[in-house]
Design an enzyme around this catalytic site. Sequence first.
Site, PDB file in Angstrom:
ATOM      1  NE  ARG A 258      -3.736  -2.343   2.061  1.00 39.65           N
ATOM      2  CZ  ARG A 258      -4.268  -2.581   3.589  1.00 39.65           C
ATOM      3  NH1 ARG A 258      -5.008  -1.533   4.287  1.00 39.65           N
ATOM      4  NH2 ARG A 258      -5.451  -3.290   3.440  1.00 39.65           N
ATOM      5  NE  ARG A 273      -0.504   5.006   9.008  1.00 44.81           N
ATOM      6  CZ  ARG A 273      -1.707   4.891   9.242  1.00 44.81           C
ATOM      7  NH1 ARG A 273      -2.087   4.636   7.482  1.00 44.81           N
ATOM      8  NH2 ARG A 273      -2.623   5.326  10.250  1.00 44.81           N
ATOM      9  CD  GLU A 347      -8.105  -0.838  10.549  1.00 44.81           C
ATOM     10  OE1 GLU A 347      -7.752  -1.547   9.585  1.00 44.81           O
ATOM     11  OE2 GLU A 347      -8.570   0.156  10.065  1.00 44.81           O
ATOM     12  CB  SER A 350     -10.760  -3.978   8.830  1.00 46.38           C
ATOM     13  OG  SER A 350     -11.775  -3.279   8.847  1.00 46.38           O
ATOM     14  NE  ARG A 388      -1.332  -0.538  11.602  1.00 45.92           N
ATOM     15  CZ  ARG A 388      -2.118   0.143  11.756  1.00 45.92           C
ATOM     16  NH1 ARG A 388      -2.925   0.483  12.349  1.00 45.92           N
ATOM     17  NH2 ARG A 388      -1.888   1.224  10.961  1.00 45.92           N
TER      18      ARG A 388
END
Length: 420
Positions: A258, A273, A347, A350, A388
Amino acid sequence: MLDIKFIRDNVEVVRKAAEVKGVDFDVDTTVALGDKVRQLQTEVDEGQRLRREIAEQFKGSDPAGREELRARAKANDEQLKANRAELESSRTELRELLLRAPNIPWSGAPVGDGEADNVVIRQWGTPREFDFTPLDHVDLLEKRGWADFERARKTAGDRAYALKTQAVLLERALHSLALDVLMEQDFELVSVPVLAQREALVGTGFLPGHADEIYFLERDNVFLAGTAEVGLVGMASNEVIDARQLPKQFAGISTCFRREVGSAGRDVRGLLRVHQFEKVEQFVICRNDVEESARWHARLLDTSETILRGLELPHQVVECSTGDMGLGKFRMNDINTWFPSLDTYRETHSCSTLHDWQARRAGIRYKDTDGVIHFAHTLNNTAVATPRLLAALVENHQQADGTVAVPAVLRPYLGGRAIL
């Protein structure tokens, strides 16, 4: 994608969905174009009917009559050709509009503009109170020689990382745990391609709206996928499944990419991130049934919570607001895990239900026992995404001497070791 008939019959419902999701979608223009396509199709059908009629009349006509019929046929064919061209063009234009149509969010979704409007619906565990000054994951990993951020940036630039020694084993253990949990629930393991053609991303809903977030390899005209969901949807696209084979449960394994556009200045330190990460994704194709989708949503969510409880990581489940759930979601729950260094939850998972919005885009259908073909429902949820979750693990389980306590569920993958 929504069906044009549904939009035509529910104009105000769709208009409201666009409003609460913050989506720029022109309902009136879409309906008008849909009506135009319907009228053009009628005219094409009539032109084809007239062509057959003229052909039948030609068989028994005299020479004079044939001349008149030829003239009628020529005029009809010219008009038919023009109508077909306009119909094709209008259908393409309509599809482009429909690809931007928002799914209708469920009634329990908080109405809001974004993440700040999400609502915590349950919480597990209590954040640990340290009797020493804890390190953040960057300092801890570097102190142990488990990661090298500076040299990784020499190779790949900003937001790059390289895991080493025990961190590699810990990451592998997390993924092995997730795969074992999913295999016990009859999920089929699939290591999917990370390269994706445009249609695979259109089918999942990442294009056309999120192009800036996706790596594009222009020379080869392919993209780097940001989740295994892309590969799984692409593999099922434009197929008709026997209803007796449903539900289909997949554990998608992939490296993900990403671009993180729009996140400049956020979480630039460490593993929170990054541009490249590893993921095990839960993905389900089920019958077009609202209650069945709801049951699967609860099950996918529970599976991720079970993994986090086993890892002894405090976490909370949030109901995502309409402005945070994105274009295609009917319902979305995030799971946020505690990060001691940030003194907050972030987070890590999801979970999304999309009903038939995604299946319509990708052409994922099933044939019922009565022979009727339906668009399926699709759902997805993270099982494990690293690094993460790895960062959360080492921060929460660090010891005063810099070692890391290994939760019992991970020890079988680490030779039984309780401390690293």
